[in-house]
Design a protein around this motif. Structure first.
Motif, PDB file in Angstrom:
ATOM      1  N   GLU A  95       0.848  -1.236  -0.027  1.00  0.00           N
ATOM      2  CA  GLU A  95      -0.047  -0.128  -0.146  1.00  0.00           C
ATOM      3  C   GLU A  95       0.958   1.228  -0.071  1.00  0.00           C
ATOM      4  O   GLU A  95       1.780   1.281   0.770  1.00  0.00           O
ATOM      5  CB  GLU A  95      -0.857  -0.082   1.284  1.00  0.00           C
ATOM      6  N   SER A  96       0.675   2.335  -0.840  1.00  0.00           N
ATOM      7  CA  SER A  96       1.472   3.377  -0.696  1.00  0.00           C
ATOM      8  C   SER A  96       0.434   4.864  -0.916  1.00  0.00           C
ATOM      9  O   SER A  96      -0.741   4.470  -1.379  1.00  0.00           O
ATOM     10  CB  SER A  96       2.432   3.303  -2.211  1.00  0.00           C
ATOM     11  N   PHE A  97       0.900   5.591  -0.305  1.00  0.00           N
ATOM     12  CA  PHE A  97       0.129   6.800  -0.311  1.00  0.00           C
ATOM     13  C   PHE A  97       0.999   8.140  -0.154  1.00  0.00           C
ATOM     14  O   PHE A  97       2.195   8.038   0.391  1.00  0.00           O
ATOM     15  CB  PHE A  97      -1.031   6.833   0.614  1.00  0.00           C
ATOM     16  N   ILE A  98       0.435   9.377  -0.256  1.00  0.00           N
ATOM     17  CA  ILE A  98       1.061  10.142  -0.021  1.00  0.00           C
ATOM     18  C   ILE A  98       0.496  11.309   0.951  1.00  0.00           C
ATOM     19  O   ILE A  98      -0.695  11.351   1.177  1.00  0.00           O
ATOM     20  CB  ILE A  98       1.272  11.229  -1.542  1.00  0.00           C
ATOM     21  N   ILE A  99       1.571  11.644   1.692  1.00  0.00           N
ATOM     22  CA  ILE A  99       0.838  12.896   2.809  1.00  0.00           C
ATOM     23  C   ILE A  99       1.395  14.174   2.618  1.00  0.00           C
ATOM     24  O   ILE A  99       2.662  14.359   2.648  1.00  0.00           O
ATOM     25  CB  ILE A  99       1.493  12.220   4.414  1.00  0.00           C
ATOM     26  N   ASN A 100       0.567  14.902   2.635  1.00  0.00           N
ATOM     27  CA  ASN A 100       0.900  16.574   2.707  1.00  0.00           C
ATOM     28  C   ASN A 100       0.423  17.061   3.992  1.00  0.00           C
ATOM     29  O   ASN A 100      -0.528  17.075   4.310  1.00  0.00           O
ATOM     30  CB  ASN A 100       0.283  17.244   1.428  1.00  0.00           C
ATOM     31  N   GLU A 101       1.679  17.551   4.756  1.00  0.00           N
ATOM     32  CA  GLU A 101       1.266  17.927   5.947  1.00  0.00           C
ATOM     33  C   GLU A 101       0.586  19.318   6.082  1.00  0.00           C
ATOM     34  O   GLU A 101       0.068  19.867   7.101  1.00  0.00           O
ATOM     35  CB  GLU A 101       2.346  18.078   7.102  1.00  0.00           C
ATOM     36  N   ASP A 102       0.307  19.830   4.986  1.00  0.00           N
ATOM     37  CA  ASP A 102      -0.178  21.213   4.735  1.00  0.00           C
ATOM     38  C   ASP A 102      -1.816  20.894   5.378  1.00  0.00           C
ATOM     39  O   ASP A 102      -2.366  21.913   5.713  1.00  0.00           O
ATOM     40  CB  ASP A 102      -0.547  21.447   3.144  1.00  0.00           C
ATOM     41  N   SER A 103      -2.283  19.931   5.351  1.00  0.00           N
ATOM     42  CA  SER A 103      -3.810  19.539   5.600  1.00  0.00           C
ATOM     43  C   SER A 103      -4.167  19.204   7.189  1.00  0.00           C
ATOM     44  O   SER A 103      -4.784  18.901   7.733  1.00  0.00           O
ATOM     45  CB  SER A 103      -4.459  18.244   5.246  1.00  0.00           C
ATOM     46  N   PHE A 104      -2.858  19.528   7.858  1.00  0.00           N
ATOM     47  CA  PHE A 104      -2.671  18.995   9.249  1.00  0.00           C
ATOM     48  C   PHE A 104      -2.503  20.188  10.185  1.00  0.00           C
ATOM     49  O   PHE A 104      -2.027  21.340   9.568  1.00  0.00           O
ATOM     50  CB  PHE A 104      -1.616  17.919   9.725  1.00  0.00           C
ATOM     51  N   GLN A 105      -2.684  20.163  11.338  1.00  0.00           N
ATOM     52  CA  GLN A 105      -2.624  21.491  12.386  1.00  0.00           C
ATOM     53  C   GLN A 105      -1.554  21.439  13.163  1.00  0.00           C
ATOM     54  O   GLN A 105      -1.149  22.336  13.579  1.00  0.00           O
ATOM     55  CB  GLN A 105      -3.911  21.460  13.049  1.00  0.00           C
ATOM     56  N   GLU A 106      -0.949  20.164  13.178  1.00  0.00           N
ATOM     57  CA  GLU A 106       0.505  20.217  13.801  1.00  0.00           C
ATOM     58  C   GLU A 106       1.382  19.087  13.323  1.00  0.00           C
ATOM     59  O   GLU A 106       0.823  18.194  12.613  1.00  0.00           O
ATOM     60  CB  GLU A 106       0.176  19.626  15.449  1.00  0.00           C
ATOM     61  N   PRO A 107       2.814  19.209  13.455  1.00  0.00           N
ATOM     62  CA  PRO A 107       3.688  18.500  12.714  1.00  0.00           C
ATOM     63  C   PRO A 107       3.301  16.905  13.380  1.00  0.00           C
ATOM     64  O   PRO A 107       3.183  16.650  14.359  1.00  0.00           O
ATOM     65  CB  PRO A 107       5.041  19.052  13.394  1.00  0.00           C
ATOM     66  N   MET A 108       3.639  15.868  12.204  1.00  0.00           N
ATOM     67  CA  MET A 108       3.637  14.647  12.346  1.00  0.00           C
ATOM     68  C   MET A 108       2.158  14.146  13.020  1.00  0.00           C
ATOM     69  O   MET A 108       2.100  13.167  13.597  1.00  0.00           O
ATOM     70  CB  MET A 108       4.776  14.018  13.496  1.00  0.00           C
ATOM     71  N   GLN A 109       1.309  14.820  12.968  1.00  0.00           N
ATOM     72  CA  GLN A 109      -0.159  14.824  13.226  1.00  0.00           C
ATOM     73  C   GLN A 109      -0.659  13.187  12.539  1.00  0.00           C
ATOM     74  O   GLN A 109      -1.171  12.392  13.094  1.00  0.00           O
ATOM     75  CB  GLN A 109      -1.121  15.620  12.795  1.00  0.00           C
ATOM     76  N   TRP A 110      -0.059  13.085  11.357  1.00  0.00           N
ATOM     77  CA  TRP A 110      -0.706  12.011  10.478  1.00  0.00           C
ATOM     78  C   TRP A 110       0.026  10.699  11.131  1.00  0.00           C
ATOM     79  O   TRP A 110      -0.740   9.446  11.299  1.00  0.00           O
ATOM     80  CB  TRP A 110      -0.168  12.021   9.139  1.00  0.00           C
TER      81      TRP A 110
END
Length: 94
Positions: free
Chosen positions: A41-56
């Protein structure tokens, strides 16, 4: 003199804080979870959509140690972690 030093110090702290927010919100990660020859499984995370670092990573319940290692990654760096008996390959793109 004391006021000027205090004011200057406060301004520098604000600059650092703003820089950190801008930096984390511009980070992009590619994650590949390798469970076997047929289960990738592969996916892309853009932290622009989160409110704090490493939230994902927090939401996916990665360990604190893993989050720290990934947070410290430089651009174009690859890191392989074993999490829940699966191999997680992370690439910091931006």
């Amino acid at each position: 003199m004391n006021f000027r030093h205090s004011f200057s110090s406060t301004i520098n702290q604000i600059k650092i804080a703003i820089g950190e927010v801008i930096e984390f919100q511009s980070r992009i990660w590619v994650i590949n979870i390798h469970e076997g020859t047929l289960n990738d499984e592969s996916f892309i995370i853009n932290e622009d959509s989160f409110q704090e670092p490493m939230q994902w990573m927090v939401k996916r319940q990665y360990t604190t140690e893993m989050i720290g290692r990934v947070d410290a990654m430089k651009r174009s760096q690859v890191l392989v972690l074993t999490f829940n008996n699966t191999e997680h390959r992370l690439i910091r793109v931006k």
